[in-house]
Design an enzyme around this catalytic site. Structure first.
Site, short mmCIF file in Angstrom:
data_model
loop_
_atom_site.label_atom_id
_atom_site.label_comp_id
_atom_site.label_asym_id
_atom_site.label_seq_id
_atom_site.Cartn_x
_atom_site.Cartn_y
_atom_site.Cartn_z
CE LYS A 32 -4.00 1.77 2.57
NZ LYS A 32 -4.79 1.61 3.82
CG HIS A 44 -3.13 5.27 0.09
ND1 HIS A 44 -3.06 4.32 -0.90
CD2 HIS A 44 -4.34 5.11 0.69
CE1 HIS A 44 -4.19 3.61 -0.92
NE2 HIS A 44 -4.98 4.08 0.03
#
Length: 223
Positions: free
Chosen positions: A104, A106
């Site tokens: 991921k 963010h």
């Protein structure tokens, strides 16, 4: 056989997790039995499952670890349920962690979900079942890439007791190749011992015909 093991075998049947028929494993083997922990689908079932795992973990690894790692995706609920049970039943507080299928970029960045893995952490991996050790070869590098953590071992629900990539049992092979302990709640030998020609809920689950198919499978893939 200890009573909790027999109870666990019956629990798997009640939850339709342990099935008999014709299946293909992740390693491509044709097998007359299959264990799918995806069929634990309720809060009550997961709570009970966590208690069985917690006993196997505590009996083998004691309290000298701090992270329980469940590989995505099935390992995620396993790590959560077992970490809760470890705290409730044994007073052992451990973090739970898992990997994302994709990192991921963010929010909570990175590939690890849950407790971050740092230098010096002691990790136990929790999985549903291991046939040929395929999954651990994917999981181990992910954990080691996070820092200088110690992977103490692997716990599965059922030891299928068949060969890994060589002649040794998959769990024994994993223990040797990755220098870790391995354990299970029950073994397939115990499953057969518990169910062969012994009625449960009014029916015999492993009769002579199925026992013969299981024996034939182990003549080809048994350790």
């Amino acid at each position: 056989m200890e009573q909790y093991k027999e109870d666990f075998i019956h629990f798997m049947i009640d939850c339709q997790v342990l099935k008999f028929g014709d299946f293909t494993t992740k390693s491509g083997r044709q097998t007359p039995f299959f264990i799918n922990t995806g069929f634990y689908r309720t809060g009550a079932q997961l709570k009970k499952l966590g208690e069985y795992y917690a006993r196997a973990i505590h009996d083998t690894f004691g309290e000298d670890f701090n992270i329980l790692f469940g590989p995505a995706y099935k390992g995620i609920p396993l790590s959560v349920a077992a970490s809760i049970a470890l705290q409730e039943d044994y007073g052992v507080e451990v973090g739970y962690a898992s990997n994302r299928k994709e990192a991921k970029d963010h929010g909570e960045r990175g590939i690890i979900l849950g407790t971050p893995i740092n230098d010096g952490d002691k990790v136990v991996i929790i999985e549903d079942v291991t046939t040929a050790g395929t999954s651990i070869k994917e999981t181990y590098p992910i954990i080691k890439a996070q820092g200088n953590a110690f992977v103490l071992g692997l716990v599965v629900s059922v030891d299928r007791q068949e060969r890994g990539t060589g002649e040794k049992a998959a769990l024994d092979e994993i223990a040797e190749n990755f220098d870790m302990k391995t354990t299970s709640i029950v073994t397939m030998k115990e499953v057969v011992e518990c169910l062969y020609n012994k009625p449960y809920n009014g029916r015999v689950i492993i009769d002579d015909e199925l026992k013969g198919r299981i024996d034939d499978y182990y003549s080809r893939y048994g350790a």
